[in-house]
Design a protein around this motif. Structure first.
Motif, PDB file in Angstrom:
ATOM      1  N   GLY A 274       8.210 -17.991  18.125  1.00  0.00           N
ATOM      2  CA  GLY A 274       8.161 -18.922  19.251  1.00  0.00           C
ATOM      3  C   GLY A 274       8.398 -18.227  20.573  1.00  0.00           C
ATOM      4  N   GLY A 275       9.663 -17.863  20.853  1.00  0.00           N
ATOM      5  CA  GLY A 275      10.002 -17.229  22.122  1.00  0.00           C
ATOM      6  C   GLY A 275       9.655 -15.754  22.137  1.00  0.00           C
ATOM      7  N   VAL A 276       9.144 -15.314  23.235  1.00  0.00           N
ATOM      8  CA  VAL A 276       8.806 -13.907  23.430  1.00  0.00           C
ATOM      9  C   VAL A 276       9.382 -13.462  24.781  1.00  0.00           C
ATOM     10  N   PRO A 277       9.560 -12.154  24.988  1.00  0.00           N
ATOM     11  CA  PRO A 277       9.297 -11.059  24.049  1.00  0.00           C
ATOM     12  C   PRO A 277      10.289 -11.054  22.906  1.00  0.00           C
ATOM     13  N   CYS A 278       9.829 -10.521  21.778  1.00  0.00           N
ATOM     14  CA  CYS A 278      10.630 -10.547  20.557  1.00  0.00           C
ATOM     15  C   CYS A 278      10.376  -9.260  19.773  1.00  0.00           C
ATOM     16  N   MET A 279      11.471  -8.688  19.253  1.00  0.00           N
ATOM     17  CA  MET A 279      11.372  -7.496  18.417  1.00  0.00           C
ATOM     18  C   MET A 279      11.713  -7.878  16.982  1.00  0.00           C
ATOM     19  N   LEU A 280      10.693  -7.804  16.108  1.00  0.00           N
ATOM     20  CA  LEU A 280      10.899  -8.067  14.686  1.00  0.00           C
ATOM     21  C   LEU A 280      11.308  -6.781  13.988  1.00  0.00           C
ATOM     22  N   MET A 281      12.340  -6.883  13.175  1.00  0.00           N
ATOM     23  CA  MET A 281      12.833  -5.709  12.463  1.00  0.00           C
ATOM     24  C   MET A 281      12.751  -5.972  10.962  1.00  0.00           C
ATOM     25  N   PHE A 282      11.814  -5.280  10.303  1.00  0.00           N
ATOM     26  CA  PHE A 282      11.689  -5.334   8.839  1.00  0.00           C
ATOM     27  C   PHE A 282      12.524  -4.191   8.275  1.00  0.00           C
ATOM     28  N   ARG A 283      13.519  -4.532   7.494  1.00  0.00           N
ATOM     29  CA  ARG A 283      14.471  -3.523   7.014  1.00  0.00           C
ATOM     30  C   ARG A 283      14.420  -3.419   5.491  1.00  0.00           C
ATOM     31  N   PHE A 284      14.224  -2.186   5.016  1.00  0.00           N
ATOM     32  CA  PHE A 284      14.293  -1.865   3.588  1.00  0.00           C
ATOM     33  C   PHE A 284      15.595  -1.117   3.341  1.00  0.00           C
ATOM     34  N   ASP A 285      16.395  -1.648   2.420  1.00  0.00           N
ATOM     35  CA  ASP A 285      17.750  -1.136   2.213  1.00  0.00           C
ATOM     36  C   ASP A 285      17.876  -0.544   0.819  1.00  0.00           C
ATOM     37  N   ASN A 286      18.281   0.729   0.775  1.00  0.00           N
ATOM     38  CA  ASN A 286      18.528   1.411  -0.503  1.00  0.00           C
ATOM     39  C   ASN A 286      19.904   2.055  -0.514  1.00  0.00           C
ATOM     40  N   GLU A 287      20.810   1.529   0.303  1.00  0.00           N
ATOM     41  CA  GLU A 287      22.152   2.119   0.393  1.00  0.00           C
ATOM     42  C   GLU A 287      22.963   1.898  -0.870  1.00  0.00           C
ATOM     43  N   TYR A 288      22.607   0.935  -1.675  1.00  0.00           N
ATOM     44  CA  TYR A 288      23.368   0.664  -2.896  1.00  0.00           C
ATOM     45  C   TYR A 288      23.011   1.624  -4.024  1.00  0.00           C
ATOM     46  N   SER A 289      21.919   2.372  -3.873  1.00  0.00           N
ATOM     47  CA  SER A 289      21.466   3.273  -4.941  1.00  0.00           C
ATOM     48  C   SER A 289      21.987   4.679  -4.695  1.00  0.00           C
ATOM     49  N   TRP A 290      22.639   5.253  -5.742  1.00  0.00           N
ATOM     50  CA  TRP A 290      23.219   6.581  -5.631  1.00  0.00           C
ATOM     51  C   TRP A 290      22.275   7.674  -6.170  1.00  0.00           C
ATOM     52  N   PHE A 291      21.292   7.285  -6.961  1.00  0.00           N
ATOM     53  CA  PHE A 291      20.518   8.318  -7.661  1.00  0.00           C
ATOM     54  C   PHE A 291      19.010   8.166  -7.499  1.00  0.00           C
ATOM     55  N   THR A 292      18.519   6.993  -7.052  1.00  0.00           N
ATOM     56  CA  THR A 292      17.073   6.752  -7.093  1.00  0.00           C
ATOM     57  C   THR A 292      16.506   6.543  -5.696  1.00  0.00           C
ATOM     58  N   GLU A 293      15.441   7.273  -5.420  1.00  0.00           N
ATOM     59  CA  GLU A 293      14.674   7.051  -4.202  1.00  0.00           C
ATOM     60  C   GLU A 293      13.613   5.996  -4.474  1.00  0.00           C
ATOM     61  N   LYS A 294      13.382   5.113  -3.496  1.00  0.00           N
ATOM     62  CA  LYS A 294      12.436   4.020  -3.692  1.00  0.00           C
ATOM     63  C   LYS A 294      11.162   4.279  -2.882  1.00  0.00           C
ATOM     64  N   LEU A 295      10.035   3.815  -3.435  1.00  0.00           N
ATOM     65  CA  LEU A 295       8.747   3.906  -2.762  1.00  0.00           C
ATOM     66  C   LEU A 295       8.239   2.494  -2.501  1.00  0.00           C
ATOM     67  N   VAL A 296       8.043   2.156  -1.219  1.00  0.00           N
ATOM     68  CA  VAL A 296       7.652   0.801  -0.850  1.00  0.00           C
ATOM     69  C   VAL A 296       6.269   0.817  -0.216  1.00  0.00           C
ATOM     70  N   THR A 297       5.581  -0.294  -0.417  1.00  0.00           N
ATOM     71  CA  THR A 297       4.276  -0.525   0.198  1.00  0.00           C
ATOM     72  C   THR A 297       4.345  -1.871   0.910  1.00  0.00           C
ATOM     73  N   TYR A 298       3.906  -1.882   2.142  1.00  0.00           N
ATOM     74  CA  TYR A 298       3.992  -3.136   2.897  1.00  0.00           C
ATOM     75  C   TYR A 298       2.721  -3.339   3.704  1.00  0.00           C
ATOM     76  N   LYS A 299       2.475  -4.628   4.022  1.00  0.00           N
ATOM     77  CA  LYS A 299       1.378  -5.018   4.895  1.00  0.00           C
ATOM     78  C   LYS A 299       1.875  -6.174   5.747  1.00  0.00           C
ATOM     79  N   ILE A 300       1.872  -5.949   7.039  1.00  0.00           N
ATOM     80  CA  ILE A 300       2.363  -6.954   7.991  1.00  0.00           C
ATOM     81  C   ILE A 300       1.212  -7.306   8.931  1.00  0.00           C
ATOM     82  N   THR A 301       0.920  -8.599   9.020  1.00  0.00           N
ATOM     83  CA  THR A 301      -0.176  -9.072   9.860  1.00  0.00           C
ATOM     84  C   THR A 301       0.375 -10.008  10.926  1.00  0.00           C
ATOM     85  N   VAL A 302       0.053  -9.687  12.181  1.00  0.00           N
ATOM     86  CA  VAL A 302       0.477 -10.521  13.305  1.00  0.00           C
ATOM     87  C   VAL A 302      -0.781 -11.146  13.909  1.00  0.00           C
TER      88      VAL A 302
END
Length: 370
Positions: free
Chosen positions: A173-201
């Motif tokens: 609704g209101g602009v200007p606006c900064m959208l922050m998409f956050r991927f969190d892997n801080e809970y994992s001690w041993f595994t790296e994650k691979l993510v795929t995303y598609k964001i359409t505005v």
């Protein structure tokens, strides 16, 4: 910030109800032997698209209705600060072509996180996203950062994105606006994650931009009128306060001038009094000295008296006679050797006859003649 997922879900339910009604009508018509043809396969998708566009328009209108000028635009000295918020994007080269942000197999380090910022400048834009994670779950959340603060669009939590994609759609609704998409892997001690995303505005439709301008202009006009009235009231009170302060300052300046004049007079009086006090102290000292030690012009006469006839003073001191004058009886100067020895009446016996006084005096005269 208005989320329209719920609106779209309601639209899907209504579409399903319409489809069920259509199927029941077709069954009734086939049983009655009518020649009604079945609906085309894409009619439902077209209906869903129309419903979605309507839902987006309603959500955009709702977002514009809740619009209010930002504090920075209201406090700015520039006219364009508020106008830029009201006008929105320019229509000269406006395009409704969606902006797509996509990436595949992006690593998210163990004990780490990944932020994807997207800046939205057109109010009423629709944001749609799809997120997948290879072989593992992933923490995911969305926030919208505006001047008024941070809004949580999707609360951050762990998703089993390797089993089912994370999808969603919402309206900005209101602009200007900064959208922050956050991927969190801080809970994992041993595994790296691979993510795929598609964001359409997807920018809003042209009619939505025009309607939004007018809605924002009305709200901004009310806000400007209210602020103008408050500013004029404050300005009136400020002017009255200024006039009062100017009068007080003039009175204070006059009083200050009088005080300065009094200070000069007191300073002169102080100088005179200092000299007088000094004079009186000297006079007091001299008077006390005279009363105690005497006057200097009296001291020579006293010294002369003391030095006069020093021999007589010495003889008188030897005899034991003071220098004061002694009164001498005339009878003491008479030569006692020529006087007969007589006994006073005290020496005479009481029975002795008293000589005639005349005879005695005659005898004394005869002696002096001899």
């Amino acid at each position: 910030m208005n989320i329209i997922n719920t609106i779209l879900d309601e639209q899907r339910l209504e579409g399903q109800e319409m489809e069920q009604k259509s199927n029941s009508s077709d069954k009734d018509a086939s049983m009655s032997g009518s020649n009604m043809t079945e609906a085309k396969p894409d009619s439902q998708s077209d209906y869903a698209k129309i419903r979605e566009e309507r839902a987006i328009s309603e959500a955009t209108a709702s977002a514009d209705a809740t619009f209010f000028p930002s504090p920075s635009s209201m406090s700015s000295n520039s006219v364009l600060s508020l106008m830029s918020q009201v006008d929105g994007p320019s229509l000269l080269n406006y395009s409704t072509t969606p902006s797509i942000y996509t990436a595949r197999s992006v690593p998210v380090a163990l004990r780490g996180k990944l932020d994807i910022p997207i800046h939205v400048t057109s109010g009423g834009s629709v944001v749609e996203y799809t997120v997948e994670c290879q072989d593992h779950d992933i923490g995911f959340g969305i926030t919208a950062e505006r001047e008024e603060g941070i809004i949580i669009v999707t609360e951050k939590k762990r998703f089993e994105a390797h089993k089912e994609s994370i999808t969603g759609k919402f309206l900005v609704g209101g602009v200007p606006c900064m959208l922050m998409f956050r991927f969190d892997n801080e809970y994992s001690w041993f595994t790296e994650k691979l993510v795929t995303y598609k964001i359409t505005v997807t920018p809003p439709q042209l009619k939505n931009v025009v309607n939004g301008r007018r809605q924002r202009a009305k709200i901004s006009l009310d806000a400007v009128k209210d602020d103008l009235e408050a500013a004029e009231d404050r300005m009136t009170r400020a002017m009255e306060s200024k006039i009062s302060l100017v009068k007080e300052i003039k009175l204070m300046e006059k009083e200050l001038h009088e005080r300065k004049t009094s200070l000069i007079v007191v300073g002169k009086e102080e100088g005179v009094l200092i000299d007088r006090v000094k004079l009186r102290k000297e006079q007091e000292s001299l008077l006390k000295s005279r009363l105690k030690n005497g006057w200097e012009d009296e001291r020579p006469q006293d010294e002369e008296k003391e030095t006069e006839d020093p021999a007589e003073t010495v003889e008188s001191e030897e005899v034991g006679v003071t220098s004061e004058p002694v009164k001498v009886d005339e009878t003491e100067n008479i030569d006692t050797s020529l006087q007969p020895v007589e006994s006073t009446p005290r020496d005479m016996p009481q029975d002795a006859p008293v000589e005639n006084s005349k005879d005695v005096n005659d005898e004394e005269e005869n002696r002096f003649e001899v």
